[in-house]
Design a protein around this motif. Structure first.
Motif, PDB file in Angstrom:
ATOM      1  N   ALA A  60      24.551 -61.611 -22.718  1.00 38.41           N
ATOM      2  CA  ALA A  60      24.254 -60.651 -23.582  1.00 38.41           C
ATOM      3  C   ALA A  60      24.989 -59.633 -23.278  1.00 38.41           C
ATOM      4  CB  ALA A  60      22.851 -60.502 -23.949  1.00 38.41           C
ATOM      5  N   LEU A  61      24.869 -59.237 -21.825  1.00 37.51           N
ATOM      6  CA  LEU A  61      25.341 -58.245 -21.233  1.00 37.51           C
ATOM      7  C   LEU A  61      26.682 -58.102 -21.415  1.00 37.51           C
ATOM      8  CD1 LEU A  61      22.998 -57.693 -18.425  1.00 37.51           C
ATOM      9  CD2 LEU A  61      23.139 -56.221 -20.486  1.00 37.51           C
ATOM     10  N   ASP A  62      27.591 -59.452 -21.033  1.00 39.76           N
ATOM     11  CA  ASP A  62      29.051 -59.480 -21.277  1.00 39.76           C
ATOM     12  C   ASP A  62      29.533 -59.038 -22.829  1.00 39.76           C
ATOM     13  OD1 ASP A  62      29.014 -60.419 -18.845  1.00 39.76           O
ATOM     14  OD2 ASP A  62      29.395 -62.483 -19.010  1.00 39.76           O
ATOM     15  N   ARG A  63      28.804 -59.455 -23.579  1.00 45.88           N
ATOM     16  CA  ARG A  63      28.954 -59.270 -25.084  1.00 45.88           C
ATOM     17  C   ARG A  63      28.700 -57.799 -25.238  1.00 45.88           C
ATOM     18  NH1 ARG A  63      32.087 -59.502 -28.976  1.00 45.88           N
ATOM     19  NH2 ARG A  63      30.936 -59.553 -31.097  1.00 45.88           N
ATOM     20  N   ALA A  64      27.583 -57.282 -24.769  1.00 41.63           N
ATOM     21  CA  ALA A  64      27.501 -55.672 -24.798  1.00 41.63           C
ATOM     22  C   ALA A  64      28.784 -54.699 -24.352  1.00 41.63           C
ATOM     23  CB  ALA A  64      26.115 -55.122 -24.154  1.00 41.63           C
ATOM     24  N   ALA A  65      29.363 -55.370 -23.085  1.00 41.32           N
ATOM     25  CA  ALA A  65      30.041 -54.615 -22.532  1.00 41.32           C
ATOM     26  C   ALA A  65      31.608 -54.862 -23.353  1.00 41.32           C
ATOM     27  CB  ALA A  65      30.436 -55.148 -21.084  1.00 41.32           C
ATOM     28  N   ALA A  66      31.720 -55.859 -23.935  1.00 39.96           N
ATOM     29  CA  ALA A  66      32.865 -56.096 -25.005  1.00 39.96           C
ATOM     30  C   ALA A  66      32.813 -55.533 -26.210  1.00 39.96           C
ATOM     31  CB  ALA A  66      32.766 -57.534 -25.241  1.00 39.96           C
ATOM     32  N   LEU A  67      31.554 -55.015 -26.578  1.00 40.44           N
ATOM     33  CA  LEU A  67      31.432 -54.226 -27.710  1.00 40.44           C
ATOM     34  C   LEU A  67      31.393 -52.692 -27.657  1.00 40.44           C
ATOM     35  CD1 LEU A  67      28.468 -56.315 -29.478  1.00 40.44           C
ATOM     36  CD2 LEU A  67      31.020 -55.947 -30.349  1.00 40.44           C
ATOM     37  N   GLY A  68      31.561 -52.320 -26.397  1.00 41.33           N
ATOM     38  CA  GLY A  68      31.660 -50.849 -25.941  1.00 41.33           C
ATOM     39  C   GLY A  68      30.397 -50.141 -25.487  1.00 41.33           C
ATOM     40  N   ALA A  69      29.303 -51.080 -24.912  1.00 45.67           N
ATOM     41  CA  ALA A  69      28.020 -50.402 -24.474  1.00 45.67           C
ATOM     42  C   ALA A  69      28.397 -49.698 -23.517  1.00 45.67           C
ATOM     43  CB  ALA A  69      26.973 -51.416 -24.295  1.00 45.67           C
ATOM     44  N   ASP A  70      27.562 -48.422 -23.306  1.00 48.89           N
ATOM     45  CA  ASP A  70      27.397 -47.658 -22.071  1.00 48.89           C
ATOM     46  C   ASP A  70      27.448 -48.501 -20.687  1.00 48.89           C
ATOM     47  OD1 ASP A  70      26.236 -46.280 -19.691  1.00 48.89           O
ATOM     48  OD2 ASP A  70      26.047 -44.776 -21.030  1.00 48.89           O
ATOM     49  N   PRO A  71      28.622 -48.374 -19.900  1.00 47.87           N
ATOM     50  CA  PRO A  71      28.759 -49.351 -18.884  1.00 47.87           C
ATOM     51  C   PRO A  71      27.357 -49.011 -17.899  1.00 47.87           C
ATOM     52  CG  PRO A  71      30.608 -47.702 -19.079  1.00 47.87           C
ATOM     53  CD  PRO A  71      29.521 -47.586 -20.212  1.00 47.87           C
ATOM     54  N   ASP A  72      27.014 -48.011 -17.660  1.00 45.88           N
ATOM     55  CA  ASP A  72      25.846 -47.773 -16.663  1.00 45.88           C
ATOM     56  C   ASP A  72      24.546 -48.566 -17.165  1.00 45.88           C
ATOM     57  OD1 ASP A  72      27.371 -46.185 -14.938  1.00 45.88           O
ATOM     58  OD2 ASP A  72      26.709 -44.234 -15.891  1.00 45.88           O
ATOM     59  N   GLU A  73      24.373 -48.610 -18.299  1.00 47.98           N
ATOM     60  CA  GLU A  73      23.276 -49.424 -19.081  1.00 47.98           C
ATOM     61  C   GLU A  73      23.617 -50.741 -18.680  1.00 47.98           C
ATOM     62  OE1 GLU A  73      20.521 -49.874 -22.774  1.00 47.98           O
ATOM     63  OE2 GLU A  73      22.475 -49.039 -23.201  1.00 47.98           O
ATOM     64  N   VAL A  74      24.894 -51.256 -18.840  1.00 50.27           N
ATOM     65  CA  VAL A  74      25.025 -52.751 -18.635  1.00 50.27           C
ATOM     66  C   VAL A  74      24.916 -53.090 -17.466  1.00 50.27           C
ATOM     67  CG1 VAL A  74      26.976 -54.492 -18.924  1.00 50.27           C
ATOM     68  CG2 VAL A  74      26.302 -52.858 -20.813  1.00 50.27           C
ATOM     69  N   THR A  75      25.682 -52.251 -16.473  1.00 49.52           N
ATOM     70  CA  THR A  75      25.317 -52.481 -15.089  1.00 49.52           C
ATOM     71  C   THR A  75      23.687 -52.391 -14.384  1.00 49.52           C
ATOM     72  OG1 THR A  75      27.744 -51.637 -14.752  1.00 49.52           O
ATOM     73  CG2 THR A  75      26.187 -51.919 -12.621  1.00 49.52           C
ATOM     74  N   GLY A  76      23.246 -51.557 -15.009  1.00 45.76           N
ATOM     75  CA  GLY A  76      21.814 -51.327 -14.689  1.00 45.76           C
ATOM     76  C   GLY A  76      20.899 -52.604 -15.011  1.00 45.76           C
ATOM     77  N   VAL A  77      20.990 -52.725 -16.229  1.00 47.62           N
ATOM     78  CA  VAL A  77      20.233 -54.107 -16.727  1.00 47.62           C
ATOM     79  C   VAL A  77      20.738 -55.353 -15.901  1.00 47.62           C
ATOM     80  CG1 VAL A  77      19.704 -55.630 -18.997  1.00 47.62           C
ATOM     81  CG2 VAL A  77      19.822 -53.014 -18.990  1.00 47.62           C
ATOM     82  N   GLY A  78      22.134 -55.351 -15.835  1.00 48.16           N
ATOM     83  CA  GLY A  78      22.583 -56.509 -15.122  1.00 48.16           C
ATOM     84  C   GLY A  78      21.934 -56.810 -13.541  1.00 48.16           C
ATOM     85  N   ALA A  79      21.899 -55.655 -13.113  1.00 45.92           N
ATOM     86  CA  ALA A  79      21.274 -55.609 -11.691  1.00 45.92           C
ATOM     87  C   ALA A  79      19.796 -56.082 -11.810  1.00 45.92           C
ATOM     88  CB  ALA A  79      21.386 -54.252 -11.015  1.00 45.92           C
ATOM     89  N   ARG A  80      19.243 -55.765 -12.813  1.00 47.72           N
ATOM     90  CA  ARG A  80      17.913 -55.906 -12.919  1.00 47.72           C
ATOM     91  C   ARG A  80      17.497 -57.384 -13.049  1.00 47.72           C
ATOM     92  NH1 ARG A  80      13.206 -53.574 -17.147  1.00 47.72           N
ATOM     93  NH2 ARG A  80      12.086 -55.566 -17.215  1.00 47.72           N
ATOM     94  N   VAL A  81      18.412 -58.038 -14.013  1.00 47.19           N
ATOM     95  CA  VAL A  81      18.354 -59.445 -14.389  1.00 47.19           C
ATOM     96  C   VAL A  81      18.855 -60.269 -13.152  1.00 47.19           C
ATOM     97  CG1 VAL A  81      19.648 -61.469 -15.604  1.00 47.19           C
ATOM     98  CG2 VAL A  81      18.858 -59.253 -16.806  1.00 47.19           C
ATOM     99  N   VAL A  82      19.859 -59.963 -12.405  1.00 43.22           N
ATOM    100  CA  VAL A  82      19.997 -60.856 -11.106  1.00 43.22           C
ATOM    101  C   VAL A  82      19.047 -60.607 -10.213  1.00 43.22           C
ATOM    102  CG1 VAL A  82      22.675 -61.113 -11.661  1.00 43.22           C
ATOM    103  CG2 VAL A  82      21.695 -59.190 -10.297  1.00 43.22           C
ATOM    104  N   LEU A  83      18.426 -59.333  -9.812  1.00 43.36           N
ATOM    105  CA  LEU A  83      17.483 -59.274  -9.034  1.00 43.36           C
ATOM    106  C   LEU A  83      16.269 -60.227  -9.423  1.00 43.36           C
ATOM    107  CD1 LEU A  83      16.287 -58.001  -6.410  1.00 43.36           C
ATOM    108  CD2 LEU A  83      15.647 -55.924  -8.196  1.00 43.36           C
TER     109      LEU A  83
END
Length: 106
Positions: A60-83
């Motif tokens: 879902a985060l990969d798709r968000a990035a592909a759609l132009g989501a805020d990179p900081d939000e994508v990275t922050g949520v991604g960090a939370r998910v992998v943690l």
């Protein structure tokens, strides 16, 4: 036995968060209504994270990035998910990317 206002007798840990059976279909519907809205995908990722569906959250985060989501939000949520998934090295890498200054465009 009561301790700190909580009843401990017969307490057990829940295997899943309450309401996931409602949350995930609601997020599916929201994504279906707004398929090109990048802001919906990080929300969807958090719903997947709550259900311990790590790979779907990251997709879902990969798709968000592909759609132009805020990179900081994508990275922050991604960090939370992998943690949450117990992938500490990946979380450190994501958090490092989040705090590293980005070069501003022209």
């Amino acid at each position: 036995m009561v301790l700190g206002g909580s009843l401990l007798l017969g307490a057990r840990q829940a295997d899943a968060h309450a309401g996931l059976d409602v949350l995930e279909p609601a997020m599916e519907e929201k994504v279906a209504r707004n398929p090109s809205d990048p802001a919906v995908r990080p929300e969807q990722a958090l719903a997947f994270e709550a259900g311990q569906r790590w790979e779907q959250a990251l997709a879902a985060l990969d798709r968000a990035a592909a759609l132009g989501a805020d990179p900081d939000e994508v990275t922050g949520v991604g960090a939370r998910v992998v943690l949450s998934a117990g992938r500490l090295d990946d979380a450190k890498r994501e958090l490092g990317a989040l705090i590293t200054p980005r070069a501003e465009g022209p």
